[in-house]
Design an enzyme around this catalytic site. Structure first.
Site, PDB file in Angstrom:
ATOM      1  N   SER A 294       0.607  -1.016   0.089  1.00  0.00           N
ATOM      2  CA  SER A 294       0.076  -0.027  -0.064  1.00  0.00           C
ATOM      3  C   SER A 294       0.955   1.176  -0.067  1.00  0.00           C
ATOM      4  CB  SER A 294      -0.879  -0.066   1.221  1.00  0.00           C
ATOM      5  OG  SER A 294      -1.486   1.242   1.198  1.00  0.00           O
TER       6      SER A 294
ATOM      7  N   HIS B 288      -0.223  -0.951  -4.650  1.00  0.00           N
ATOM      8  CA  HIS B 288      -1.522  -0.680  -4.308  1.00  0.00           C
ATOM      9  C   HIS B 288      -1.755   0.649  -4.101  1.00  0.00           C
ATOM     10  CE1 HIS B 288      -5.495  -1.577  -2.615  1.00  0.00           C
ATOM     11  NE2 HIS B 288      -5.343  -0.814  -1.748  1.00  0.00           N
TER      12      HIS B 288
ATOM     13  N   ASP C 157      -4.100   3.989  -3.092  1.00  0.00           N
ATOM     14  CA  ASP C 157      -5.183   4.153  -2.684  1.00  0.00           C
ATOM     15  C   ASP C 157      -5.716   5.661  -3.167  1.00  0.00           C
ATOM     16  OD1 ASP C 157      -4.248   2.305   0.033  1.00  0.00           O
ATOM     17  OD2 ASP C 157      -5.977   2.093  -0.850  1.00  0.00           O
TER      18      ASP C 157
ATOM     19  N   MET D 117      -8.318   8.629  -2.606  1.00  0.00           N
ATOM     20  CA  MET D 117      -9.519   8.907  -1.872  1.00  0.00           C
ATOM     21  C   MET D 117      -9.869  10.126  -2.088  1.00  0.00           C
ATOM     22  SD  MET D 117      -8.284   7.229   1.816  1.00  0.00           S
ATOM     23  CE  MET D 117      -7.520   5.546   2.002  1.00  0.00           C
TER      24      MET D 117
ATOM     25  N   HIS E 133      -6.841   1.443  -6.010  1.00  0.00           N
ATOM     26  CA  HIS E 133      -8.202   1.245  -5.219  1.00  0.00           C
ATOM     27  C   HIS E 133      -8.925   2.573  -5.129  1.00  0.00           C
ATOM     28  CE1 HIS E 133      -9.864   0.079  -0.987  1.00  0.00           C
ATOM     29  NE2 HIS E 133     -10.713   0.341  -1.717  1.00  0.00           N
TER      30      HIS E 133
ATOM     31  N   MET F 235     -11.473   4.853  -4.023  1.00  0.00           N
ATOM     32  CA  MET F 235     -12.593   5.519  -2.975  1.00  0.00           C
ATOM     33  C   MET F 235     -13.130   6.694  -3.083  1.00  0.00           C
ATOM     34  SD  MET F 235     -10.300   3.429   0.086  1.00  0.00           S
ATOM     35  CE  MET F 235      -8.854   3.476  -0.814  1.00  0.00           C
TER      36      MET F 235
ATOM     37  N   MET G 129     -12.602  -5.685   1.834  1.00  0.00           N
ATOM     38  CA  MET G 129     -12.023  -4.719   2.885  1.00  0.00           C
ATOM     39  C   MET G 129     -12.201  -5.269   4.066  1.00  0.00           C
ATOM     40  SD  MET G 129     -11.043  -2.119   1.300  1.00  0.00           S
ATOM     41  CE  MET G 129     -10.623  -1.101   2.800  1.00  0.00           C
TER      42      MET G 129
ATOM     43  N   ASP H 127      -7.583  -6.301   1.962  1.00  0.00           N
ATOM     44  CA  ASP H 127      -7.197  -4.892   2.358  1.00  0.00           C
ATOM     45  C   ASP H 127      -7.474  -4.271   3.869  1.00  0.00           C
ATOM     46  OD1 ASP H 127      -7.372  -1.843   0.612  1.00  0.00           O
ATOM     47  OD2 ASP H 127      -6.011  -2.401   2.107  1.00  0.00           O
TER      48      ASP H 127
ATOM     49  N   GLY I 233       0.536  -2.971   4.456  1.00  0.00           N
ATOM     50  CA  GLY I 233       0.441  -1.759   4.858  1.00  0.00           C
ATOM     51  C   GLY I 233       1.501  -1.495   6.012  1.00  0.00           C
TER      52      GLY I 233
END
Ligand code: DX5
Ligand code: ZN
Length: 235
Positions: free
Chosen positions: A11, A36, A38, A40, A69, A71, A140, A178, A200
């Site tokens: 991550s 990975h 993320d 957001m 990913h 979000m 998740m 995750d 992570g």
């Protein structure tokens, strides 16, 4: 048929931003399968993290494929940019878009690999029509939005539910996990049926631990857990 090796997806929001190139070179040297990312937007989740410019800069510096990913609300408005990343796999949360099947088709049309994520509050059953359409189901194991959270225990059972569904329907999608993928939780997650682990702050990027050593320990733990998991032998 040999059991599928467990894949690692670090991550990158947990990486040392001030030494990113060093981090990536080390991950390459240890053959990690994915990065990975993320993304957001401060709306779907109450946090802001990595954006498309960060992805493009990183993509220019490595050949490791991106495990994006999303979000964010209305991911369909930004999908072209993320699907253009080399070898990208793009995962979104179905409740953030009006027509999830249309978005999955669009991701494929754009040459990327589609996935969707299941929030801790959502039953697997709800997605039985989406699972056959994707290359990855992301379970998740924490509430989306932050690193450093604790595992929500009932989510382990959902990994097995997805595994059983895939087996029943003879489907081959990967199951990614995750959230709080820690040294203690990893064997439980593999035993439950996970294929890809987002690592992570509670394992690979754990503070006060040499990254090189963590990567070696991770590989040997994954191999031990894979060989010990009867479920994987039957796959
Ligand atoms: C959380 C993110 C995770 C997070 C994992 O919403 O999707 O990828 O970075 O961090 P840890 O392993 O610390 O839970
Ligand atoms: Zn994530």
């Amino acid at each position: 048929m040999p059991a599928r090796p467990i894949q690692i997806s670090p991550s990158m929001m947990c990486a040392d931003f001030l030494h990113l190139e060093e981090e990536v070179r080390l991950l390459e040297a240890h053959g990690v399968e994915w990065l990975h990312i993320d993304v957001m937007d401060g709306h779907y989740v109450p946090n802001f993290t990595l954006g498309i410019d960060y992805c493009r800069a990183l993509a220019g510096a490595t050949r490791i494929p991106f495990d994006v990913h999303l979000m964010i609300e209305h991911p369909e408005r930004h999908i072209e940019a993320f699907c253009a990343l080399p070898g990208a796999r793009v995962t979104f949360h179905p409740e953030t878009v009006y027509q999830p099947v249309r978005l999955i088709e669009r991701i494929r049309e754009l040459g990327a690999s589609p996935g969707f994520a299941i929030d801790p509050a959502q039953p697997v059953e709800q997605f039985r029509h989406l699972i056959p359409l994707v290359d990855q189901v992301l379970v998740m194991t924490v509430n989306p939005g932050y690193a450093g959270q604790k595992l929500i225990p009932h989510c382990l059972k959902k990994i097995t539910e997805v595994r059983d569904f895939l087996k029943r329907e003879s489907l081959t999608a990967d199951i990614e996990v995750d959230g709080n993928v820690s040294w203690d939780n990893i064997p439980k997650m593999i035993d439950a049926g996970a294929d890809i682990l987002v690592v992570g702050t509670s394992s690979l990027f754990e503070k006060h631990r040499a990254r090189q050593q963590s990567l070696r320990d991770l590989r040997s733990l994954l191999e031990t857990a894979r060989l010990a998991a009867p479920e994987r032998q039957a796959m």
